[in-house]
Write an enzyme that holds these catalytic residues in place. Structure first.
Site, PDB file in Angstrom:
ATOM      1  N   HIS A   1      -3.164  -3.623   5.784  1.00 15.11           N
ATOM      2  CA  HIS A   1      -2.801  -3.034   6.926  1.00 15.11           C
ATOM      3  C   HIS A   1      -3.566  -2.012   7.602  1.00 15.11           C
ATOM      4  O   HIS A   1      -4.567  -2.290   7.232  1.00 15.11           O
ATOM      5  CB  HIS A   1      -1.544  -1.684   6.388  1.00 15.11           C
ATOM      6  CG  HIS A   1      -2.513  -0.908   5.489  1.00 15.11           C
ATOM      7  ND1 HIS A   1      -3.138  -1.371   3.858  1.00 15.11           N
ATOM      8  CD2 HIS A   1      -3.027   0.602   5.118  1.00 15.11           C
ATOM      9  CE1 HIS A   1      -3.799  -0.122   3.730  1.00 15.11           C
ATOM     10  NE2 HIS A   1      -2.996   1.003   4.019  1.00 15.11           N
TER      11      HIS A   1
ATOM     12  N   HIS B   1      -4.705   1.292   8.635  1.00 19.94           N
ATOM     13  CA  HIS B   1      -5.135   2.312   7.560  1.00 19.94           C
ATOM     14  C   HIS B   1      -6.882   1.953   7.376  1.00 19.94           C
ATOM     15  O   HIS B   1      -7.578   1.416   7.346  1.00 19.94           O
ATOM     16  CB  HIS B   1      -4.953   3.037   6.387  1.00 19.94           C
ATOM     17  CG  HIS B   1      -3.723   3.905   6.951  1.00 19.94           C
ATOM     18  ND1 HIS B   1      -3.162   3.700   6.137  1.00 19.94           N
ATOM     19  CD2 HIS B   1      -3.200   3.783   8.240  1.00 19.94           C
ATOM     20  CE1 HIS B   1      -1.738   4.600   6.352  1.00 19.94           C
ATOM     21  NE2 HIS B   1      -1.878   4.385   7.381  1.00 19.94           N
TER      22      HIS B   1
ATOM     23  N   ASP C   1      -9.747   3.239   5.136  1.00 16.13           N
ATOM     24  CA  ASP C   1      -9.770   2.382   4.662  1.00 16.13           C
ATOM     25  C   ASP C   1      -9.706   0.840   3.963  1.00 16.13           C
ATOM     26  O   ASP C   1     -10.002   1.029   2.689  1.00 16.13           O
ATOM     27  CB  ASP C   1     -10.002   3.439   2.892  1.00 16.13           C
ATOM     28  CG  ASP C   1      -7.837   3.730   2.909  1.00 16.13           C
ATOM     29  OD1 ASP C   1      -7.759   3.788   3.776  1.00 16.13           O
ATOM     30  OD2 ASP C   1      -8.109   3.911   1.796  1.00 16.13           O
ATOM     31  N   HIS C   2      -9.262  -0.286   4.673  1.00 15.57           N
ATOM     32  CA  HIS C   2      -8.997  -0.724   4.063  1.00 15.57           C
ATOM     33  C   HIS C   2      -9.242  -1.778   6.067  1.00 15.57           C
ATOM     34  O   HIS C   2      -9.549  -2.824   4.901  1.00 15.57           O
ATOM     35  CB  HIS C   2      -7.107  -1.091   4.132  1.00 15.57           C
ATOM     36  CG  HIS C   2      -6.805  -0.276   2.960  1.00 15.57           C
ATOM     37  ND1 HIS C   2      -6.783  -0.895   1.664  1.00 15.57           N
ATOM     38  CD2 HIS C   2      -6.594   0.819   2.718  1.00 15.57           C
ATOM     39  CE1 HIS C   2      -6.035  -0.143   1.070  1.00 15.57           C
ATOM     40  NE2 HIS C   2      -6.382   0.593   1.907  1.00 15.57           N
TER      41      HIS C   2
ATOM     42  N   ASP D   1      -1.894  -0.647   0.086  1.00 13.42           N
ATOM     43  CA  ASP D   1      -1.152   0.514  -0.023  1.00 13.42           C
ATOM     44  C   ASP D   1       0.411   0.544  -0.165  1.00 13.42           C
ATOM     45  O   ASP D   1       1.242  -0.487   0.286  1.00 13.42           O
ATOM     46  CB  ASP D   1      -1.342   1.977  -0.146  1.00 13.42           C
ATOM     47  CG  ASP D   1      -3.521   1.938   0.281  1.00 13.42           C
ATOM     48  OD1 ASP D   1      -3.568   0.984  -0.663  1.00 13.42           O
ATOM     49  OD2 ASP D   1      -3.452   3.039   0.658  1.00 13.42           O
TER      50      ASP D   1
ATOM     51  N   HIS E   1      -8.297   1.193  -6.565  1.00 13.66           N
ATOM     52  CA  HIS E   1      -7.364   2.472  -4.957  1.00 13.66           C
ATOM     53  C   HIS E   1      -6.790   3.384  -5.595  1.00 13.66           C
ATOM     54  O   HIS E   1      -6.233   4.577  -5.498  1.00 13.66           O
ATOM     55  CB  HIS E   1      -6.638   1.609  -4.102  1.00 13.66           C
ATOM     56  CG  HIS E   1      -5.879   2.237  -3.117  1.00 13.66           C
ATOM     57  ND1 HIS E   1      -5.125   3.680  -3.023  1.00 13.66           N
ATOM     58  CD2 HIS E   1      -6.518   2.168  -2.381  1.00 13.66           C
ATOM     59  CE1 HIS E   1      -4.998   4.132  -1.762  1.00 13.66           C
ATOM     60  NE2 HIS E   1      -6.344   3.287  -0.799  1.00 13.66           N
TER      61      HIS E   1
END
Length: 301
Positions: free
Chosen positions: A60, A62, A64-65, A210, A268
């Site tokens: 996705h 976001h 942090d990915h 997530d 995570h």
């Protein structure tokens, strides 16, 4: 299969932890899964060859990915990459990367292919002669997919002792492992089953990060060898997990149990906790076979 954890912590990078990124090796093929900040540094630290990565799967959009992706794409150019690079991820990922390249007047010296995903159902997104990759639709604050990697069934294994006992010439060994019956000089036909062992059972790996607790993924990840499932919070923060659309260790373990997976791999983690061992302790109350991801660890699946 071999899995190397480059980063497995939530939100922001720290001096000693990194956001999500993994490398999955399947029969000499390398697949990069998510690309948080610091990914290319961790690739070097773990002595993983950049050039062997041809497919990148982003769950996705976001940060942090994702925020390590433009750096990696740019570094490939500086390293004179010529091989094609395929990037799979939510619709919008092409715009994000190309905008940065265009404004920096820094286009790649290799072919860059984007495979943008929009389906709310599981779909096949990659296949070659050795592996398939399907999406695992997840429930998060933005459109998110996990990924299911499955080896295809390999060739049969030669029973060298049986072949020798029958007097089979070694020139037939290739045909034997390809499943063919073998004729002898005296006219007999030796069935392939008497000259081989069953192929090594194919492995499977499911990556889920997530997501909130979501039983809809159970049929997709049923019986996989290893399930990586996010466990951002412990049960004491279950309400916060629901609010932020994340999962707890116990919820991850419940999915693993209901799906009859062989091993659960947690990751995570929120950085609010002083020990990730607490995640295993809570998950073990529901599911026995639990591994803990941590930066720099490798797992032979």
């Amino acid at each position: 299969m071999k899995l190397t954890i480059l980063g497995c912590y939530a939100a922001t990078p720290r001096t000693f932890t990194n956001p999500t990124s993994q490398v999955l090796e399947i029969k000499n093929r390398l697949f990069l899964i998510d690309c948080g900040e610091g990914t290319q540094v961790e690739l070097r630290r773990n002595k993983i060859k950049f050039s062997k990565i041809e497919h990148i799967f982003i769950s996705h959009l976001h940060g942090d990915h994702l925020y390590g992706l433009i750096g990696l794409v740019s570094s490939f150019t500086l390293l004179n990459r010529t091989a094609d690079l395929h990037i799979y991820g939510p619709k919008g990922i092409k715009e994000i990367i190309l905008l940065q390249l265009r404004l920096a007047n820094s286009f790649t010296g290799y072919n860059l292919y984007f495979h943008e995903l929009t389906s709310a159902e599981s779909e096949l997104v990659y296949e070659d002669d050795k592996v398939t990759v399907h999406t695992i639709p997840l429930k998060h604050r933005v459109y998110t997919n996990g990924y299911l990697f499955r080896e295809k069934m390999g060739i049969r294994r030669l029973n060298a002792q049986a072949a020798e006992n029958y007097g089979v010439d070694k020139v037939y060994y290739r045909n034997i492992v390809l499943g063919k019956d073998i004729p002898l000089d005296d006219g007999r036909i030796i069935p392939n089953s008497e000259l081989t062992f069953e192929p090594v059972p194919p492995k499977s790996y499911a990556f889920c990060s997530d997501t909130i607790y979501n039983e809809e993924i159970i049929p997709i990840v049923k019986n996989v060898d290893v399930l990586y499932h996010e466990s951002t919070f412990l049960e004491s923060e279950a309400e916060l997990a629901h609010k932020t659309m994340h999962a707890t260790a116990i919820q991850a373990a419940t999915i693993a149990k209901l799906a009859d997976v062989k091993t659960l791999l947690l990751g995570h983690y929120s950085t609010r906790y002083d020990s990730i061992e607490k995640f295993r302790e809570e998950a073990n109350t529901v599911f026995e076979s639990v591994w803990l991801a941590d930066d720099g660890l490798s797992f032979d699946l």
